[in-house]
Design a protein around this motif. Structure first.
Motif, mmCIF file in Angstrom:
data_model
loop_
_atom_site.group_PDB
_atom_site.id
_atom_site.type_symbol
_atom_site.label_atom_id
_atom_site.label_comp_id
_atom_site.label_asym_id
_atom_site.label_seq_id
_atom_site.Cartn_x
_atom_site.Cartn_y
_atom_site.Cartn_z
ATOM 1 N N GLU A 162 5.186 4.272 -8.323
ATOM 2 C CA GLU A 162 5.020 2.861 -8.519
ATOM 3 C C GLU A 162 4.722 2.050 -7.363
ATOM 4 O OE1 GLU A 162 8.710 1.463 -10.912
ATOM 5 O OE2 GLU A 162 9.172 3.609 -10.726
ATOM 6 N N MET A 164 2.299 0.483 -4.739
ATOM 7 C CA MET A 164 0.891 0.146 -4.851
ATOM 8 C C MET A 164 0.326 -0.252 -3.757
ATOM 9 S SD MET A 164 2.488 -2.337 -8.224
ATOM 10 C CE MET A 164 1.152 -3.515 -8.216
ATOM 11 N N ASP A 166 -2.785 -0.892 -3.235
ATOM 12 C CA ASP A 166 -3.857 -1.924 -3.089
ATOM 13 C C ASP A 166 -3.166 -3.428 -2.986
ATOM 14 O OD1 ASP A 166 -2.434 -1.476 -5.635
ATOM 15 O OD2 ASP A 166 -4.527 -2.373 -6.535
ATOM 16 N N ARG A 167 -1.998 -3.267 -2.915
ATOM 17 C CA ARG A 167 -1.225 -4.711 -2.589
ATOM 18 C C ARG A 167 -0.632 -5.011 -1.270
ATOM 19 N NH1 ARG A 167 0.564 -6.477 -8.039
ATOM 20 N NH2 ARG A 167 -0.986 -5.775 -9.230
ATOM 21 N N VAL A 168 -1.012 -3.843 -0.519
ATOM 22 C CA VAL A 168 -0.473 -4.129 0.822
ATOM 23 C C VAL A 168 -1.630 -4.472 1.907
ATOM 24 C CG1 VAL A 168 0.870 -3.068 2.741
ATOM 25 C CG2 VAL A 168 1.390 -2.771 0.327
ATOM 26 N N HIS A 169 -1.758 -5.539 2.743
ATOM 27 C CA HIS A 169 -2.899 -5.963 3.139
ATOM 28 C C HIS A 169 -2.676 -5.799 4.841
ATOM 29 C CE1 HIS A 169 -4.672 -7.033 -0.299
ATOM 30 N NE2 HIS A 169 -3.603 -7.655 -0.755
ATOM 31 N N PHE A 173 -6.124 -10.413 4.249
ATOM 32 C CA PHE A 173 -6.380 -10.052 2.736
ATOM 33 C C PHE A 173 -7.581 -9.148 2.486
ATOM 34 C CE2 PHE A 173 -6.897 -10.267 -1.665
ATOM 35 C CZ PHE A 173 -5.493 -10.391 -2.175
ATOM 36 N N LEU A 176 -7.083 -3.170 3.544
ATOM 37 C CA LEU A 176 -5.894 -2.526 2.932
ATOM 38 C C LEU A 176 -4.917 -1.757 4.037
ATOM 39 C CD1 LEU A 176 -6.873 -1.231 -0.393
ATOM 40 C CD2 LEU A 176 -5.802 -3.212 0.013
#
Length: 180
Positions: A162, A164, A166-169, A173, A176
């Motif tokens: 679960e 993710m 691709d949601r952590v920069h 932005f 990754l």
């Protein structure tokens, strides 16, 4: 329960056993809520502990999403005083999550039932319905109702799948962060 295991085990439980939550557990849950951070340490929360079965059934009628409360032996109405802090929604939200995590750590199940900005009927907001039911003053706003009890359903723990990445920069932005 180990600290990080609590996060994995916390799931929304919507069916509860017909078994009272011990008072010492309720005290621990409330203690966890009061330890939550708040904007400028203003602590605008109010919590209404409801264990009267008839009142809980009426809370379950607030809106369809709260019907799960019908089997809950305990409900905590999470509120905030808008005269104390304009950030009451955020502060009460953090306290609500502390309540759910504490319930999980104690082996209980919990589920958040959203009230703020929702409708009870075409004429009445969910907040106004609960305000009338529990005698809550107008400056005390109602965020949610959390149903708590011994789970009558089994849900698997969260897994690493679960997460993710691709949601952590990183720094900007789109750049990754590499989660291994």
């Amino acid at each position: 329960m180990e600290f990080f295991e609590v996060f994995k085990r916390r799931r929304s439980i919507r069916r509860f056993q017909d078994k009272k939550v011990p008072e010492e557990y309720v005290k621990k849950i409330l203690e966890a809520a009061f330890y939550s951070p708040s904007s400028r340490n203003r602590r605008p929360w109010h919590f209404i502990v409801v264990d009267d079965g008839d009142l809980i059934k009426k809370l379950a009628q607030t809106r369809p999403a709260l019907r799960f409360l019908e089997t809950a032996p305990l409900a905590i109405v999470v509120c905030g005083d808008e005269n104390i802090s304009s950030a009451w929604v955020f502060d009460a939200s953090i306290a609500a999550e502390h309540i759910q995590l504490a319930a999980t750590a104690l082996g209980l199940g919990a589920c958040w039932g959203h009230v703020l900005d929702r409708m009870h009927s075409e004429e009445k907001s969910a907040e106004e319905y609960i305000r009338e039911l529990l005698g809550i003053p107008r400056h005390i706003r109602i965020l949610c109702v959390i149903g708590i009890g011994y789970p009558a359903e089994e849900k698997p723990s969260h897994s690493e799948k679960e997460i993710m990445p691709d949601r952590v920069h990183y720094n900007r932005f789109g750049n990754l962060w590499k989660i291994e």
